[in-house]
Write an enzyme that holds these catalytic residues in place. Structure first.
Site: not given
Length: 855
Positions: A439-442, A444, A761, A804
């Site tokens: 997943g994206p940074p930050g 957890g 996409s 999104k």
């Protein structure tokens, strides 16, 4: 003119004077001033080009000529007391080579006896060059003027002495007189002759103190260089000290500088003596620093060698004394290591390996480098937790509480972790796949590993794999290398003290492929349950059991992970948080954490829900909460500063105080109501979450060509091409005249060109934009879309749907068009996140056009 005498005339004069090797009277004075030089008028002189030397005024140099043409020129100039212009070549391969310079340096005031001049002899004869013999008068003079092979500023010189050697070569002693510049070449055969003008050296005023100090400094540092450089005769320092002429000192030092020819030529071309002196002093300083550094290195090397020899002899003496006394301290160390090995609960193979290495240690001299490596190896074997495990706590209710306490939201992720622990409790082994939080940074990912360790009552270790490109970092170095050490896996196990820790492999997607091997391939053995029971470390040189370790990996992107490595892991998506989730995370985790770290209490500062929401929407643009935590930290530090300085401050933070502390807010990511044909809103996924993206297209007069800009990747370019080809093939279905493709070009642009964009996409977005431009019809407001297209007009599903949708909510989008295959992704999202959004699920492009374009 005598310069045109033939060779026979020289020979007759030689016989008349009865000489073949000149040992006649003493030399003419070396430094002789020419008062007859006129700087305002031109003069015609013969030219001589030399290489690897730049002649300066008043400086004396020897030149040995091997060609008859050069010898004739020297004789002619010598007997007629004519001057010669000395020019320096830029390149050694020039065709103007006339003489070969002798590198020997001449003394300023006296010359060695001529019986030593044999050093100049034995020069190989040059091949005859017929280029100049065939030149008809002056028809090739312009070639000389256009060439870049020589410098056009040189020094006029007189011949002090001409020496004919027994082998036929001729050596002349030249003294520089004045600088000159070529105006025009007027003769090529038999010698080069040019019209020149003398260049006067501009001398500073007699009372110029800076110039006088500069001269003294040049003399002083030149003497230091002579004294520090053993290759230069010490008598040279006396010669330097006795030079009275300032201009001669500058020129003499400049000539003898150990610098490139082009730099010497630059010094010669300076008209002002002071400037020449400044640059000469600069080069002298560089040379002096080089000599000092060289001498210092040589001294240190000699000192180190002496110290090593001294230490060796002392150690031998100590060893002899210890033998006499019967006391060997390192033998006691060996015995201590042996006793420790008896207490280890390891396999027979490990015990045998330890005993072999211990025997080697006993036979090795403690002063040898191998002793240290062997000692480190034995220490590693003793420090590793062989068959030492921590007691697991399989209380799943307790584990659930710890996960809920440490992490808000991400219910599906926590549910999968509980399932993982349940299997571990029932089955008792770890044959299940390795978990990889993606997943994206930050969001957890890394902290989840710590929570799992806490829930199981296991040790927690973590290694960061970002930027790692050496296989030895995973498997260790072989003991044959100096400074060898185990890999980071065994080092972390040693640090944990147990053989079953929770092991977090952070940033596994950022491992690189280097020249020292592929660490991703080495990681396969670590993570494969079939192989890691006998994990082989090059330093340990035997297998170590990693099968009880819980490995957890984290990644921001899956595209850069080795396919075989990806196959061994179970990917668990950790999507971004909604605004509501971020507010709860701030209240329960971030604010208490920052208050504790900054030494404050909850009553010292109060942040309301609206204020937190303001920070989220105006000062962060992320899926995680890392940037949010940084901004909360700034506000907490504002309060801490005022408390520490006993100043009054606003405890309950309001909107204006947020802007005062954090600065002007960023533009919120809101939808722009752009009612222009060709502009369509799309949805994109990035490693930091979802974003809205605008696709713009316009028609230009042309021949039906397609172009796309905006820093887009190959996949996105292919999507644009597919969209354009599909429209051309089905133009009548959309009401587009076929002639439009012959009269217009279509240009597509994705704004924010500084950001790279790629992926499939945006396919339906670009197709809708092109049709909107051709039909000159606008797109429905507050509508966004995402999906891949095919040449058959089908709409395919894409990823990153939750990110999104969150981006669409932040931008105030009302309707979203998705592929029907993405409906399952919507069903997995909590209803609270979908509030206010209307979804249209389509399977063909005709449906997209009907839903998006205003009729």
């Amino acid at each position: 003119m005598l310069l045109h005498e033939t060779e026979s005339e020289y020979d007759s004069k030689s016989k008349k004077n009865n000489y073949s090797y000149y040992e006649s009277s003493d030399f003419k004075p070396l430094i002789e001033k020419y008062n007859r030089i006129k700087y305002s008028v031109t003069e015609y002189i013969y030219l001589l080009t030399v290489k690897n030397v730049v002649l300066f005024p008043d400086v004396v140099i020897p030149i040995t000529a091997v060609k008859q043409k050069s010898i004739n020129l020297f004789k002619s100039a010598y007997y007629t007391y004519k001057k010669i212009g000395i020019l320096t070549k830029k390149y050694f391969n020039t065709t103007f080579s006339i003489a070969k310079l002798n590198i020997q340096t001449f003394n300023i005031y006296s010359f060695n006896k001529f019986n030593k001049i044999n050093k100049f002899n034995k020069i190989n004869k040059f091949n005859k060059i017929n280029k100049f013999n065939k030149i008809n008068k002056f028809n090739k003079i312009n070639k000389f003027n256009k060439t870049n092979n020589i410098y056009y500023i040189g020094t006029v010189a007189k011949i002090l002495k001409l020496l004919i050697m027994p082998d036929g070569n001729t050596t002349v002693i030249l003294q520089g007189i004045s600088r000159f510049k070529i105006i025009k070449l007027i003769q090529v055969y038999p010698y080069f002759k040019a019209e020149i003008i003398y260049l006067k050296d501009e001398k500073p005023q007699k009372k110029d103190k800076e110039y006088l100090i500069l001269i003294d400094s040049i003399k002083e540092i030149a003497i230091k260089i002579i004294q520090d450089n053993y290759k230069i005769p010490s008598e040279s320092s006396f010669a330097i000290s006795n030079i009275e002429s300032k201009s001669f000192l500058i020129n003499f030092v400049a000539y003898n500088l150990n610098i490139e020819i082009k730099n010497k030529q630059i010094l010669l071309e300076y008209d002002f003596l002071k400037q020449r002196a400044i640059e000469t002093f600069r080069f002298l300083n560089i040379e002096y620093e080089k000599i000092k550094l060289k001498n210092d290195i040589q001294y240190r090397v000699r000192y180190d060698i002496d110290q090593q020899q001294k230490e060796y002899f002392l150690n031998q003496q100590i060893k002899a004394l210890q033998e006499e006394l019967g006391d060997f301290s390192y033998e006691k160390e060996v015995e201590v290591l042996r006793i420790k090995s008896y207490k280890k609960n390891w396999s027979k193979e490990a015990q045998n390996q330890f005993d072999r290495e211990l025997s080697k240690l006993k036979r090795t001299n403690p002063q040898m480098p191998e002793y240290t490596i062997l000692r480190n190896y034995l220490d590693l074997m003793l420090d590793l937790p062989w068959k030492k495990y921590s007691q697991d706590n399989y209380d799943l209710y307790r584990a659930q509480k710890i996960l809920d306490k440490d992490h808000f939201g991400i219910d599906k992720v926590k549910e999968r972790i509980i399932e993982y622990l349940s299997v571990l409790k029932l089955k008792g082994d770890l044959r299940s796949p390795i978990l990889c939080f993606y997943g994206p940074p930050g969001v957890g990912k890394t902290s989840l590993g710590r929570s799992i360790a806490s829930a199981l009552n296991r040790k927690y270790v973590r290694i960061s794999l970002g930027g790692l490109n050496d296989e030895a970092e995973i498997r260790g170095h072989r003991k044959t290398y100096i400074g060898a050490m185990p890999g980071r896996v065994l080092q972390s196990i040693k640090k944990a003290g147990t053989s079953n820790p929770v092991f977090v492999l952070d940033e596994i997607d950022k491992m690189g492929l280097g020249s020292q091997g592929n660490p991703s391939s080495a990681m396969l053995e670590v993570l494969d349950p079939e192989q890691n029971k006998e994990f082989y470390d090059n330093f340990l040189e035997m297998g170590y059991d990693l099968s009880k370790v819980i490995f957890i990996a984290t990644a921001n992107s899956l595209y850069t992970i080795n396919i075989a490595l990806l196959d061994r892991m179970e990917i668990i998506d950790m999507n971004g948080y909604t605004v509501e989730e971020k507010i709860e995370i701030s209240k329960k985790h971030l604010i208490p954490k920052q208050l504790k770290e900054n030494g404050l209490k909850s009553k010292d500062i109060i942040l309301g829900v609206k204020q937190i929401e303001k920070i989220i929407e105006s000062y962060t643009r992320e899926s995680g909460v890392r940037s949010l935590e940084k901004n909360i930290s700034k506000i907490v530090r504002y309060a801490a500063k005022n408390i520490a300085m006993n100043k009054k401050y606003l405890k309950r933070i309001n909107m204006s105080k947020i802007e005062e502390v954090l600065g002007p807010p960023n533009d919120p990511e809101k939808y722009e109501l752009i009612q222009v044909p060709g502009v369509v809103t799309g949805l994109a996924w990035t490693i930091v979450g979802g974003e809205i993206i605008y696709i713009e297209s316009t028609l230009l007069k042309g021949r039906g060509n397609l172009s796309i800009t905006g820093n887009v990747g190959e996949v996105m370019k292919e999507s644009a091409t597919i969209a354009f080809k599909y429209i051309k093939a089905h133009n009548y279905e959309f009401g587009i005249d076929e002639k439009m493709f012959e009269l217009y070009n279509i240009h597509i642009h994705a704004p924010e060109g500084g950001i790279h964009k790629d992926g499939p996409s945006a396919g339906i977005t670009m197709l809708t934009s092109i049709i909107s431009s051709f039909l000159k019809k606008k797109i429905r407001p507050y509508l966004a879309m995402t999906g891949e297209i095919t040449l058959r007009g089908k709409v395919l599903p894409v990823g990153g749907i939750k990110e999104k949708i969150l981006a669409a909510k932040r931008a105030n989008i009302k309707e979203i068009i998705l592929s029907k295959a993405n409906k399952k992704d919507i069903d997995d999202i909590k209803k609270v996140y979908l509030k206010g959004l209307k979804f249209h699920f389509v399977s063909k492009m005709n449906e997209v056009i009907d839903l998006s374009i205003i009729k």
